[in-house]
Design a protein around this motif. Structure first.
Motif, PDB file in Angstrom:
ATOM      1  N   UNK A  93       0.834  -1.211   0.000  1.00 59.06           N
ATOM      2  CA  UNK A  93       0.000   0.000   0.000  1.00 59.06           C
ATOM      3  C   UNK A  93       0.866   1.257   0.000  1.00 59.06           C
ATOM      4  N   UNK A  94       1.867   1.271   0.871  1.00 57.86           N
ATOM      5  CA  UNK A  94       2.757   2.438   0.980  1.00 57.86           C
ATOM      6  C   UNK A  94       3.484   2.664  -0.349  1.00 57.86           C
ATOM      7  N   UNK A  95       3.994   1.593  -0.917  1.00 54.75           N
ATOM      8  CA  UNK A  95       4.732   1.704  -2.187  1.00 54.75           C
ATOM      9  C   UNK A  95       3.807   2.177  -3.303  1.00 54.75           C
ATOM     10  N   UNK A  96       2.592   1.676  -3.329  1.00 55.82           N
ATOM     11  CA  UNK A  96       1.647   2.063  -4.374  1.00 55.82           C
ATOM     12  C   UNK A  96       1.301   3.547  -4.280  1.00 55.82           C
ATOM     13  N   UNK A  97       1.124   4.052  -3.068  1.00 55.47           N
ATOM     14  CA  UNK A  97       0.786   5.469  -2.901  1.00 55.47           C
ATOM     15  C   UNK A  97       1.993   6.381  -3.072  1.00 55.47           C
ATOM     16  N   UNK A 118      -7.285   9.761  -7.727  1.00 58.56           N
ATOM     17  CA  UNK A 118      -7.247   8.674  -6.754  1.00 58.56           C
ATOM     18  C   UNK A 118      -6.355   7.552  -7.270  1.00 58.56           C
ATOM     19  N   UNK A 119      -5.698   6.896  -6.366  1.00 64.05           N
ATOM     20  CA  UNK A 119      -4.869   5.754  -6.719  1.00 64.05           C
ATOM     21  C   UNK A 119      -5.787   4.540  -6.852  1.00 64.05           C
ATOM     22  N   UNK A 120      -5.681   3.858  -7.980  1.00 61.66           N
ATOM     23  CA  UNK A 120      -6.541   2.694  -8.221  1.00 61.66           C
ATOM     24  C   UNK A 120      -5.726   1.451  -8.579  1.00 61.66           C
ATOM     25  N   UNK A 121      -4.411   1.530  -8.459  1.00 63.24           N
ATOM     26  CA  UNK A 121      -3.561   0.387  -8.774  1.00 63.24           C
ATOM     27  C   UNK A 121      -3.169  -0.374  -7.528  1.00 63.24           C
ATOM     28  N   UNK A 122      -2.315  -1.356  -7.700  1.00 58.07           N
ATOM     29  CA  UNK A 122      -1.825  -2.148  -6.575  1.00 58.07           C
ATOM     30  C   UNK A 122      -2.972  -2.733  -5.772  1.00 58.07           C
ATOM     31  N   UNK A 123      -2.855  -2.708  -4.454  1.00 60.55           N
ATOM     32  CA  UNK A 123      -3.920  -3.282  -3.634  1.00 60.55           C
ATOM     33  C   UNK A 123      -5.208  -2.459  -3.674  1.00 60.55           C
ATOM     34  N   UNK A 124      -5.123  -1.206  -4.143  1.00 57.74           N
ATOM     35  CA  UNK A 124      -6.304  -0.346  -4.214  1.00 57.74           C
ATOM     36  C   UNK A 124      -7.269  -0.784  -5.311  1.00 57.74           C
ATOM     37  N   UNK A 125      -6.828  -1.634  -6.212  1.00 57.72           N
ATOM     38  CA  UNK A 125      -7.766  -2.168  -7.212  1.00 57.72           C
ATOM     39  C   UNK A 125      -8.623  -3.275  -6.602  1.00 57.72           C
ATOM     40  N   UNK A 126      -8.192  -3.778  -5.430  1.00 60.02           N
ATOM     41  CA  UNK A 126      -8.906  -4.868  -4.768  1.00 60.02           C
ATOM     42  C   UNK A 126      -9.774  -4.404  -3.605  1.00 60.02           C
ATOM     43  N   UNK A 127      -9.300  -3.393  -2.876  1.00 62.78           N
ATOM     44  CA  UNK A 127      -9.994  -2.922  -1.675  1.00 62.78           C
ATOM     45  C   UNK A 127      -9.695  -1.430  -1.490  1.00 62.78           C
ATOM     46  N   UNK A 183      -9.325   4.619  -1.469  1.00 61.61           N
ATOM     47  CA  UNK A 183      -8.815   5.463  -0.396  1.00 61.61           C
ATOM     48  C   UNK A 183      -7.318   5.639  -0.458  1.00 61.61           C
ATOM     49  N   UNK A 184      -6.750   6.154   0.597  1.00 62.33           N
ATOM     50  CA  UNK A 184      -5.315   6.328   0.690  1.00 62.33           C
ATOM     51  C   UNK A 184      -4.762   5.585   1.892  1.00 62.33           C
ATOM     52  N   UNK A 185      -5.586   4.909   2.669  1.00 62.16           N
ATOM     53  CA  UNK A 185      -5.121   4.305   3.905  1.00 62.16           C
ATOM     54  C   UNK A 185      -4.682   2.939   3.842  1.00 62.16           C
TER      55      UNK A 185
END
Length: 180
Positions: free
Chosen positions: A95-99, A115-124, A178-180
């Motif tokens: 998450x940290x690396x993706x943001x 908004x970031x939509x890649x990495x784990x953010x595409x899943x949750x 989100x960003x968290x």
């Protein structure tokens, strides 16, 4: 694994988590400066001191409960919980690396950035908070510190609800990544 060696190993594990948290704070401070230099706005800061106390309390509680209440290491519980705790760390750092520069421990958002939509953010929406929830249960249970796991989890639910509302409001939406 003998009692003394399992307690020593657990203390080392919790100590490594503490060092990791300090590294997060250093990275967060750098990223906050980056965001503020680009017009970033901090919101929802009222809950932050409680979050720091709770997360510090998790680490302290893990040690105190194991050392004072003489909690045993139970292999059938400890090894799977260690695996979950380490997986949670992996999710956190993904998450940290993706943001990238936008990740921080506060709620600081640079207006106009997508908004970031890649990495784990595409899943949750909030993968870092999934990591926090898993870790809050798994890390204490590595050495059967069940009171710490329970207290952290019960106190984390309302705090996380406040945090999520603050982030969603800062991002200007009621749902989405989100960003968290």
């Amino acid at each position: 694994m003998g009692r003394v060696s399992s307690v020593a190993a657990y203390c080392l594990l919790v100590g490594l988590y503490a060092v990791e948290r300090l590294a997060e704070l250093v990275l967060s401070a750098r990223n906050i400066r980056w965001s503020l230099a680009r017009g970033g706005v901090e919101t929802g800061f009222g809950h932050y001191p409680s979050m720091v106390v709770l997360h510090t309390g998790l680490l302290v509680g893990c040690l105190v409960e194991v050392l004072v209440l003489d909690r045993p290491f139970l292999a059938w519980l400890g090894w799977p919980m260690l695996a979950l705790a380490l997986l949670a760390q992996g999710l956190r750092w993904w998450s940290i690396r993706t943001l990238g520069h936008r990740w921080n421990t506060r709620v600081v958002v640079v207006p106009g950035m997508p908004l970031v939509t890649g990495g784990p953010y595409r899943l949750v929406n909030h993968p870092n908070y999934v990591a926090v929830v898993v870790e809050g249960v798994a890390l204490p249970l590595v050495h059967t510190a069940w009171v710490t796991a329970l207290v952290f989890t019960v106190l984390n639910v309302p705090l996380l609800a406040v945090r999520l509302r603050a982030e969603e409001a800062a991002l200007g939406r009621g749902r989405g990544r989100g960003r968290g």
